[in-house]
Design a protein around this motif. Structure first.
Motif, PDB file in Angstrom:
ATOM      1  N   CYS A 264       4.081 -78.082 -76.070  1.00 51.20           N
ATOM      2  CA  CYS A 264       3.403 -77.473 -74.924  1.00 51.20           C
ATOM      3  C   CYS A 264       3.959 -78.079 -73.639  1.00 51.20           C
ATOM      4  O   CYS A 264       4.085 -79.303 -73.540  1.00 51.20           O
ATOM      5  N   PRO A 265       4.286 -77.270 -72.641  1.00 51.55           N
ATOM      6  CA  PRO A 265       4.837 -77.826 -71.394  1.00 51.55           C
ATOM      7  C   PRO A 265       3.836 -78.639 -70.599  1.00 51.55           C
ATOM      8  O   PRO A 265       4.222 -79.363 -69.680  1.00 51.55           O
ATOM      9  N   VAL A 266       2.553 -78.538 -70.945  1.00 48.45           N
ATOM     10  CA  VAL A 266       1.519 -79.288 -70.221  1.00 48.45           C
ATOM     11  C   VAL A 266       1.221 -80.619 -70.891  1.00 48.45           C
ATOM     12  O   VAL A 266       1.176 -81.668 -70.241  1.00 48.45           O
ATOM     13  N   CYS A 267       1.002 -80.590 -72.240  1.00 45.78           N
ATOM     14  CA  CYS A 267       0.548 -81.812 -72.930  1.00 45.78           C
ATOM     15  C   CYS A 267       1.517 -82.329 -73.988  1.00 45.78           C
ATOM     16  O   CYS A 267       1.363 -83.448 -74.474  1.00 45.78           O
ATOM     17  N   GLY A 268       2.479 -81.514 -74.407  1.00 43.57           N
ATOM     18  CA  GLY A 268       3.459 -81.950 -75.392  1.00 43.57           C
ATOM     19  C   GLY A 268       3.092 -81.696 -76.837  1.00 43.57           C
ATOM     20  O   GLY A 268       3.924 -81.889 -77.738  1.00 43.57           O
ATOM     21  N   VAL A 269       1.866 -81.238 -77.105  1.00 42.98           N
ATOM     22  CA  VAL A 269       1.450 -80.922 -78.473  1.00 42.98           C
ATOM     23  C   VAL A 269       2.134 -79.622 -78.905  1.00 42.98           C
ATOM     24  O   VAL A 269       2.235 -78.679 -78.110  1.00 42.98           O
ATOM     25  N   PRO A 270       2.611 -79.512 -80.160  1.00 45.68           N
ATOM     26  CA  PRO A 270       3.302 -78.299 -80.597  1.00 45.68           C
ATOM     27  C   PRO A 270       2.403 -77.052 -80.511  1.00 45.68           C
ATOM     28  O   PRO A 270       1.221 -77.090 -80.863  1.00 45.68           O
ATOM     29  N   ILE A 271       2.991 -75.965 -80.054  1.00 49.22           N
ATOM     30  CA  ILE A 271       2.292 -74.679 -79.970  1.00 49.22           C
ATOM     31  C   ILE A 271       2.046 -74.158 -81.378  1.00 49.22           C
ATOM     32  O   ILE A 271       2.910 -74.273 -82.262  1.00 49.22           O
ATOM     33  N   GLU A 272       0.868 -73.589 -81.613  1.00 47.28           N
ATOM     34  CA  GLU A 272       0.531 -73.016 -82.911  1.00 47.28           C
ATOM     35  C   GLU A 272       0.448 -71.498 -82.822  1.00 47.28           C
ATOM     36  O   GLU A 272       0.233 -70.942 -81.739  1.00 47.28           O
ATOM     37  N   ARG A 273       0.595 -70.867 -83.991  1.00 50.41           N
ATOM     38  CA  ARG A 273       0.491 -69.402 -84.074  1.00 50.41           C
ATOM     39  C   ARG A 273      -0.567 -69.037 -85.110  1.00 50.41           C
ATOM     40  O   ARG A 273      -0.546 -69.555 -86.229  1.00 50.41           O
ATOM     41  N   ILE A 274      -1.487 -68.162 -84.719  1.00 45.18           N
ATOM     42  CA  ILE A 274      -2.539 -67.683 -85.606  1.00 45.18           C
ATOM     43  C   ILE A 274      -2.615 -66.167 -85.498  1.00 45.18           C
ATOM     44  O   ILE A 274      -1.926 -65.556 -84.681  1.00 45.18           O
ATOM     45  N   ARG A 275      -3.467 -65.563 -86.340  1.00 43.35           N
ATOM     46  CA  ARG A 275      -3.797 -64.153 -86.213  1.00 43.35           C
ATOM     47  C   ARG A 275      -5.160 -64.057 -85.546  1.00 43.35           C
ATOM     48  O   ARG A 275      -6.126 -64.676 -85.988  1.00 43.35           O
ATOM     49  N   CYS A 276      -5.219 -63.297 -84.475  1.00 43.85           N
ATOM     50  CA  CYS A 276      -6.468 -63.131 -83.745  1.00 43.85           C
ATOM     51  C   CYS A 276      -6.663 -61.649 -83.463  1.00 43.85           C
ATOM     52  O   CYS A 276      -5.851 -61.046 -82.753  1.00 43.85           O
ATOM     53  N   GLY A 277      -7.720 -61.077 -84.045  1.00 45.32           N
ATOM     54  CA  GLY A 277      -7.926 -59.648 -83.876  1.00 45.32           C
ATOM     55  C   GLY A 277      -6.780 -58.826 -84.434  1.00 45.32           C
ATOM     56  O   GLY A 277      -6.488 -57.742 -83.926  1.00 45.32           O
ATOM     57  N   GLY A 278      -6.108 -59.348 -85.462  1.00 39.54           N
ATOM     58  CA  GLY A 278      -5.000 -58.633 -86.071  1.00 39.54           C
ATOM     59  C   GLY A 278      -3.669 -58.797 -85.358  1.00 39.54           C
ATOM     60  O   GLY A 278      -2.669 -58.216 -85.782  1.00 39.54           O
ATOM     61  N   ARG A 279      -3.635 -59.622 -84.309  1.00 41.36           N
ATOM     62  CA  ARG A 279      -2.400 -59.790 -83.543  1.00 41.36           C
ATOM     63  C   ARG A 279      -1.898 -61.223 -83.641  1.00 41.36           C
ATOM     64  O   ARG A 279      -2.687 -62.179 -83.582  1.00 41.36           O
ATOM     65  N   GLY A 280      -0.590 -61.377 -83.759  1.00 43.43           N
ATOM     66  CA  GLY A 280      -0.005 -62.703 -83.701  1.00 43.43           C
ATOM     67  C   GLY A 280      -0.312 -63.333 -82.347  1.00 43.43           C
ATOM     68  O   GLY A 280      -0.129 -62.689 -81.315  1.00 43.43           O
ATOM     69  N   THR A 281      -0.766 -64.593 -82.380  1.00 46.88           N
ATOM     70  CA  THR A 281      -1.276 -65.213 -81.162  1.00 46.88           C
ATOM     71  C   THR A 281      -0.774 -66.647 -81.057  1.00 46.88           C
ATOM     72  O   THR A 281      -0.835 -67.397 -82.025  1.00 46.88           O
ATOM     73  N   HIS A 282      -0.288 -67.020 -79.885  1.00 50.93           N
ATOM     74  CA  HIS A 282       0.222 -68.365 -79.654  1.00 50.93           C
ATOM     75  C   HIS A 282      -0.684 -69.103 -78.683  1.00 50.93           C
ATOM     76  O   HIS A 282      -1.102 -68.537 -77.670  1.00 50.93           O
ATOM     77  N   TYR A 283      -0.954 -70.375 -78.994  1.00 54.74           N
ATOM     78  CA  TYR A 283      -1.816 -71.176 -78.132  1.00 54.74           C
ATOM     79  C   TYR A 283      -1.550 -72.657 -78.361  1.00 54.74           C
ATOM     80  O   TYR A 283      -0.909 -73.049 -79.348  1.00 54.74           O
ATOM     81  N   CYS A 284      -2.059 -73.482 -77.448  1.00 53.85           N
ATOM     82  CA  CYS A 284      -1.943 -74.936 -77.589  1.00 53.85           C
ATOM     83  C   CYS A 284      -3.279 -75.481 -78.055  1.00 53.85           C
ATOM     84  O   CYS A 284      -4.301 -75.330 -77.369  1.00 53.85           O
ATOM     85  N   PRO A 285      -3.332 -76.150 -79.211  1.00 53.79           N
ATOM     86  CA  PRO A 285      -4.613 -76.666 -79.730  1.00 53.79           C
ATOM     87  C   PRO A 285      -5.208 -77.782 -78.867  1.00 53.79           C
ATOM     88  O   PRO A 285      -6.411 -78.034 -78.937  1.00 53.79           O
ATOM     89  N   GLU A 286      -4.401 -78.431 -78.049  1.00 54.78           N
ATOM     90  CA  GLU A 286      -4.906 -79.492 -77.171  1.00 54.78           C
ATOM     91  C   GLU A 286      -5.434 -78.906 -75.862  1.00 54.78           C
ATOM     92  O   GLU A 286      -6.544 -79.227 -75.432  1.00 54.78           O
ATOM     93  N   CYS A 287      -4.664 -78.042 -75.228  1.00 44.73           N
ATOM     94  CA  CYS A 287      -5.062 -77.468 -73.941  1.00 44.73           C
ATOM     95  C   CYS A 287      -6.107 -76.364 -74.096  1.00 44.73           C
ATOM     96  O   CYS A 287      -6.852 -76.063 -73.145  1.00 44.73           O
ATOM     97  N   GLN A 288      -6.175 -75.761 -75.305  1.00 43.58           N
ATOM     98  CA  GLN A 288      -7.094 -74.642 -75.540  1.00 43.58           C
ATOM     99  C   GLN A 288      -7.965 -74.934 -76.757  1.00 43.58           C
ATOM    100  O   GLN A 288      -7.906 -74.203 -77.751  1.00 43.58           O
ATOM    101  N   PRO A 289      -8.800 -75.945 -76.700  1.00 44.76           N
ATOM    102  CA  PRO A 289      -9.655 -76.268 -77.855  1.00 44.76           C
ATOM    103  C   PRO A 289     -10.664 -75.168 -78.090  1.00 44.76           C
ATOM    104  O   PRO A 289     -11.114 -74.503 -77.155  1.00 44.76           O
ATOM    105  N   PHE A 290     -11.035 -74.980 -79.361  1.00 49.66           N
ATOM    106  CA  PHE A 290     -12.012 -73.915 -79.682  1.00 49.66           C
ATOM    107  C   PHE A 290     -13.404 -74.251 -79.194  1.00 49.66           C
ATOM    108  O   PHE A 290     -14.127 -73.391 -78.716  1.00 49.66           O
ATOM    109  N   GLU A 291     -13.784 -75.505 -79.317  1.00 50.25           N
ATOM    110  CA  GLU A 291     -15.124 -75.917 -78.902  1.00 50.25           C
ATOM    111  C   GLU A 291     -15.105 -76.467 -77.478  1.00 50.25           C
ATOM    112  O   GLU A 291     -14.166 -77.126 -77.057  1.00 50.25           O
ATOM    113  N   ARG A 292     -16.153 -76.142 -76.755  1.00 48.25           N
ATOM    114  CA  ARG A 292     -16.330 -76.667 -75.407  1.00 48.25           C
ATOM    115  C   ARG A 292     -17.641 -77.428 -75.345  1.00 48.25           C
ATOM    116  O   ARG A 292     -18.638 -76.983 -75.894  1.00 48.25           O
TER     117      ARG A 292
END
Length: 276
Positions: A248-276
């Protein structure tokens, strides 16, 4: 699929070059590309009409023609709309050609999903697909307070909601992933669970990433080219889309890919945590 920045770039390019030119004849090389009317009638009706201007609605290209007609084009996944004055053989998968009094406008589409329709100007607002479109995210009608209220009423996951063209028009996989990363929001979070600050941050991120996409003339990761056949440059600054395993260009954690709503989706697990 070309998204708002790509379609906007094409419209701006071609609007500057095509306005005032005359359609001398149409050559329909793949009949199914013409959704309406029948290909023979399409060719008859469009011949002899002057191009008055181009505009965009969502991912649709609208070419205004003289005497009250509009040519509506949707590029779908792999469509390309290119104007040239150079006499050369048509590229493979060229399905529709408009021969103008100066040059040609050609529509090519590897996957054959793109469509063209010729409709009376008075009926454009009633065309299926166009009539259901939601708010334009770069337009004045995209108001932060309205956006926040609509998110608060939705139990859908945020990424599928943003991809819903009846909710917000023009966003696709690329710019949705990029906007969510900038806003620090996990793509699977429920829209209603975002607080006011997060929703406001997402509103700004959407507008910023789309404006930058237009400034960089679109994203060319596969088939997209502009109205002159040139590649865009936004892929040079993508943060997460298509970056699985890249830091990730912000935190350095590797970008992950998941399926979300049937679409391939890329996100950073550190910068975009599921729980708030």
């Amino acid at each position: 699929m070309p998204e708002l920045p790509e379609v906007e770039t094409i419209v701006r390019d071609l609007g500057a070059r095509l306005t005032g030119l005359m359609v001398e004849r149409a050559e329909v090389l793949l009949p199914k590309v013409v959704a309406a009317p029948a290909p023979e009638e399409f060719a008859r009706l469009i011949a002899g009409r002057k191009i008055l201007g181009l505009s965009r609605r969502g991912k649709y290209i609208l070419i205004e023609l003289s005497r009250g007609w509009v040519l509506i084009l949707h590029l779908r996944m792999t469509g390309q709309l290119v104007y040239t004055t150079v006499l050369e053989p048509f590229p493979k998968h060229t399905h529709l050609v408009l021969h103008l009094d100066q040059g040609v406008l050609r529509f090519t589409d590897l996957r054959q999903f793109g469509r063209a329709s010729l409709v009376p100007a008075r009926e454009v607002r009633r065309v299926p697909g166009l009539r259901e479109l939601g708010v334009e995210p770069l337009g004045a009608e995209f108001v932060k307070e309205d956006f926040i209220r609509k998110l608060a009423r939705s139990r859908r996951m945020i990424k599928p909601l943003l991809l819903d063209q009846t909710f917000l028009t023009g966003l696709g996989n690329i710019y949705t992933d990029e906007a969510l990363h900038r806003a620090g929001i996990h793509p699977e979070r429920r829209a209603a669970d975002l607080d006011t600050r997060e929703a406001g941050t997402l509103y700004r991120a959407i507008r910023e990433v789309l404006a930058e996409g237009v400034a960089f003339r679109g994203t060319s990761v596969q088939h997209y080219v502009d109205g002159s056949g040139q590649r865009g440059r936004f892929q040079e600054i993508l943060r997460v889309y298509g970056k699985k395993g890249v830091p990730c260009p912000v935190c350095g954690v590797p970008i992950e890919r998941i399926r979300c709503g049937g679409r391939g989706t890329h996100y950073c697990p550190e910068c975009q945590p599921f729980e708030r």
